[in-house]
Design a protein around this motif. Structure first.
Motif, mmCIF file in Angstrom:
data_model
loop_
_atom_site.group_PDB
_atom_site.id
_atom_site.type_symbol
_atom_site.label_atom_id
_atom_site.label_comp_id
_atom_site.label_asym_id
_atom_site.label_seq_id
_atom_site.Cartn_x
_atom_site.Cartn_y
_atom_site.Cartn_z
ATOM 1 N N ARG A 199 74.012 31.613 -67.091
ATOM 2 C CA ARG A 199 73.889 30.273 -66.523
ATOM 3 C C ARG A 199 73.085 30.269 -65.222
ATOM 4 N NH1 ARG A 199 77.765 26.561 -67.707
ATOM 5 N NH2 ARG A 199 76.345 25.180 -66.580
ATOM 6 N N TYR A 200 72.754 31.443 -64.708
ATOM 7 C CA TYR A 200 72.140 31.538 -63.387
ATOM 8 C C TYR A 200 70.643 31.795 -63.503
ATOM 9 C CZ TYR A 200 76.816 31.688 -61.449
ATOM 10 O OH TYR A 200 78.093 31.371 -61.087
ATOM 11 N N VAL A 277 92.307 20.269 -53.796
ATOM 12 C CA VAL A 277 91.789 21.634 -53.886
ATOM 13 C C VAL A 277 91.520 21.966 -55.348
ATOM 14 C CG1 VAL A 277 92.232 24.067 -53.408
ATOM 15 C CG2 VAL A 277 93.064 22.311 -51.819
ATOM 16 N N HIS A 278 90.315 22.456 -55.618
ATOM 17 C CA HIS A 278 89.921 22.799 -56.981
ATOM 18 C C HIS A 278 89.282 24.185 -56.986
ATOM 19 C CE1 HIS A 278 90.443 18.646 -58.535
ATOM 20 N NE2 HIS A 278 90.091 18.313 -57.300
ATOM 21 N N LEU A 279 89.863 25.111 -57.742
ATOM 22 C CA LEU A 279 89.238 26.405 -57.990
ATOM 23 C C LEU A 279 88.332 26.272 -59.207
ATOM 24 C CD1 LEU A 279 92.030 29.092 -57.472
ATOM 25 C CD2 LEU A 279 89.985 28.733 -56.088
ATOM 26 N N LEU A 280 87.084 26.658 -59.036
ATOM 27 C CA LEU A 280 86.084 26.496 -60.086
ATOM 28 C C LEU A 280 85.710 27.848 -60.679
ATOM 29 C CD1 LEU A 280 83.738 24.050 -58.134
ATOM 30 C CD2 LEU A 280 85.566 23.441 -59.729
ATOM 31 N N ASP A 281 85.381 27.845 -61.955
ATOM 32 C CA ASP A 281 84.885 29.061 -62.603
ATOM 33 C C ASP A 281 83.415 29.235 -62.233
ATOM 34 O OD1 ASP A 281 87.301 29.727 -63.820
ATOM 35 O OD2 ASP A 281 86.906 28.405 -65.517
ATOM 36 N N ALA A 282 83.200 29.657 -61.001
ATOM 37 C CA ALA A 282 81.851 29.780 -60.450
ATOM 38 C C ALA A 282 81.905 30.783 -59.309
ATOM 39 C CB ALA A 282 81.340 28.422 -59.960
ATOM 40 N N GLY A 283 80.741 31.081 -58.751
ATOM 41 C CA GLY A 283 80.656 32.037 -57.669
ATOM 42 C C GLY A 283 80.460 31.371 -56.322
ATOM 43 N N HIS A 284 79.886 32.131 -55.388
ATOM 44 C CA HIS A 284 79.673 31.669 -54.021
ATOM 45 C C HIS A 284 78.820 30.405 -53.996
ATOM 46 C CE1 HIS A 284 79.315 32.179 -49.679
ATOM 47 N NE2 HIS A 284 78.002 32.118 -49.773
ATOM 48 N N PHE A 285 77.735 30.409 -54.755
ATOM 49 C CA PHE A 285 76.894 29.223 -54.894
ATOM 50 C C PHE A 285 77.344 28.470 -56.147
ATOM 51 C CE2 PHE A 285 74.141 31.918 -52.244
ATOM 52 C CZ PHE A 285 73.788 31.013 -51.250
ATOM 53 N N ALA A 286 78.445 27.761 -56.021
ATOM 54 C CA ALA A 286 79.079 27.145 -57.191
ATOM 55 C C ALA A 286 78.196 26.101 -57.860
ATOM 56 C CB ALA A 286 80.412 26.521 -56.786
ATOM 57 N N LEU A 287 77.263 25.523 -57.115
ATOM 58 C CA LEU A 287 76.369 24.536 -57.719
ATOM 59 C C LEU A 287 75.486 25.156 -58.797
ATOM 60 C CD1 LEU A 287 75.250 22.556 -54.531
ATOM 61 C CD2 LEU A 287 76.715 21.713 -56.378
ATOM 62 N N ASP A 288 75.263 26.468 -58.732
ATOM 63 C CA ASP A 288 74.460 27.127 -59.763
ATOM 64 C C ASP A 288 75.040 26.889 -61.150
ATOM 65 O OD1 ASP A 288 72.874 28.169 -57.769
ATOM 66 O OD2 ASP A 288 73.533 30.242 -58.015
ATOM 67 N N GLU A 289 76.364 26.895 -61.214
ATOM 68 C CA GLU A 289 77.037 26.890 -62.513
ATOM 69 C C GLU A 289 77.825 25.620 -62.783
ATOM 70 O OE1 GLU A 289 79.991 29.901 -65.036
ATOM 71 O OE2 GLU A 289 79.117 30.514 -63.126
ATOM 72 N N LYS A 290 78.281 24.930 -61.741
ATOM 73 C CA LYS A 290 79.216 23.825 -61.930
ATOM 74 C C LYS A 290 78.764 22.544 -61.240
ATOM 75 C CE LYS A 290 82.383 25.897 -64.393
ATOM 76 N NZ LYS A 290 82.764 25.413 -65.744
ATOM 77 N N VAL A 291 77.466 22.276 -61.245
ATOM 78 C CA VAL A 291 76.988 21.108 -60.512
ATOM 79 C C VAL A 291 77.540 19.809 -61.086
ATOM 80 C CG1 VAL A 291 74.825 20.927 -61.834
ATOM 81 C CG2 VAL A 291 74.961 19.982 -59.510
ATOM 82 N N ASP A 292 77.654 19.701 -62.407
ATOM 83 C CA ASP A 292 78.177 18.464 -62.991
ATOM 84 C C ASP A 292 79.633 18.248 -62.592
ATOM 85 O OD1 ASP A 292 75.777 17.868 -64.230
ATOM 86 O OD2 ASP A 292 76.325 18.818 -66.119
ATOM 87 N N ASP A 293 80.428 19.315 -62.634
ATOM 88 C CA ASP A 293 81.833 19.207 -62.245
ATOM 89 C C ASP A 293 81.960 18.837 -60.769
ATOM 90 O OD1 ASP A 293 82.187 20.079 -64.809
ATOM 91 O OD2 ASP A 293 83.271 21.903 -64.296
ATOM 92 N N ILE A 294 81.159 19.489 -59.930
ATOM 93 C CA ILE A 294 81.223 19.216 -58.494
ATOM 94 C C ILE A 294 80.808 17.780 -58.201
ATOM 95 C CG2 ILE A 294 80.114 19.774 -56.283
ATOM 96 C CD1 ILE A 294 80.195 22.726 -57.187
#
Length: 312
Positions: A199-200, A277-294
């Motif tokens: 995804r990255y 508070v939401h823990l996402l299945d993503a890394g440090h740059f969470a927008l890379d993988e979860k931009v729609d969720d964010i």
């Protein structure tokens, strides 16, 4: 003065999390005390302003995929700090690369743009910059979105042991800075622990690594890494400010981050018990993988916040 009004029930309602617009995105430069500061701007200027503060070693470009998902209802400002992205990068002999100075410069940009009320999105280096601005001007903050931006020691991952040794004597541990700015570390910040490496985009870390190798960058980034120790020293003051002020807050945390581990998300709940508070299945740059969720979480949080403000 910024006289923007919050969304009301008379505004067009959202058609879903896929609602997106990049038609208003523009690119600008402003001069703040002799330093050119680049920023992206989007959205209706009479809407509430969201200031997006980027991390290391990125720039406002990290928000390219998020901005269109917020710009239908919000006014977005995303600056590059001095020494980053398209902003000027004067040598350390001409510009003090400290987090105090970066915060002063970004605050100067907001004041020059006559934006005196805003919400913050803080990621990584955006955290210490944003916290300094909030503590100096608490009356200007409306709501707070924190995405893997740290203010608690228990969130510091294993690598910070070596960084603390670097702070004690940079000349004795030059390999710490070399590792911090290496190609492997630059890539690892993005896809290091994610089970969804496909995804990255490799464009992110290759572009960032090229940035880190521009003339003058080693001196700039070494100064900021050394000054980061002042952020850890300020954590207690930031926590006390949150406990006292209780800003409306949305905490988004990529669980695969090994720089700021997931304990940091839970730590915020001690200071901000009403935070989402939401823990996402993503890394440090969470927008890379979860931009729609964010984007969906942000729009829901911000819509509810500004509608409450309109009712008060």
């Amino acid at each position: 003065m910024n006289t923007k009004s919050p969304p009301t029930d008379s505004r067009p309602r959202r058609t879903g999390q896929g609602e997106s617009s990049s038609s208003t995105l523009t690119y600008h430069r402003a001069e703040i005390k002799g330093v050119g500061v680049f920023y992206r701007e989007a959205g209706p200027k009479d809407a509430p302003t969201i200031v997006l503060l980027h991390g290391f070693p990125s720039s406002s470009r990290m928000f390219d995929s998020l901005i269109p998902l917020l710009a239908t209802h919000y006014h977005l400002i995303a600056p590059d700090y001095p020494g980053f992205g398209h902003s000027d990068a004067p040598p350390p002999s001409q510009f003090a690369y400290t987090f105090d100075h970066l915060a002063e410069t970004i605050n100067g940009l907001l004041e020059q743009l006559r934006i005196d009320r805003y919400s913050f999105y803080l990621q990584d280096y955006g955290g210490p910059i944003g916290f300094r601005i909030m503590l100096a001007h608490p009356e200007r903050l409306e709501a707070l979105v924190i995405q893997n931006a740290n203010s608690h020691e228990e969130s510091l991952g294993q690598k910070w042991t070596a960084i603390k040794e670097y702070w004690a004597d940079p000349a004795a541990r030059p390999e710490v800075f070399t590792a911090f700015t290496s190609f492997d570390s630059t890539r690892y910040r993005h896809d290091g622990e994610s089970p969804n490496a496909e995804r990255y985009s490799p464009d992110t870390w290759t572009d960032e690594y090229a940035f880190l190798n521009r003339p003058g960058q080693p001196e700039i980034q070494a100064a900021l890494l050394y000054d980061y120790r002042t952020n850890v020293a300020a954590y207690g003051a930031w926590q006390e400010w949150m406990r006292t002020q209780q800003p409306a807050a949305l905490i988004l945390w990529g669980r695969y981050d090994r720089s700021f581990i997931a304990a940091g998300a839970a730590a915020y709940q001690r200071d901000l018990p009403n935070a989402q508070v939401h823990l996402l299945d993503a890394g440090h740059f969470a927008l890379d993988e979860k931009v729609d969720d964010i984007a969906a979480l942000m729009n829901e949080f911000l819509d509810a916040f500004y509608l409450r403000q309109a009712d008060e």
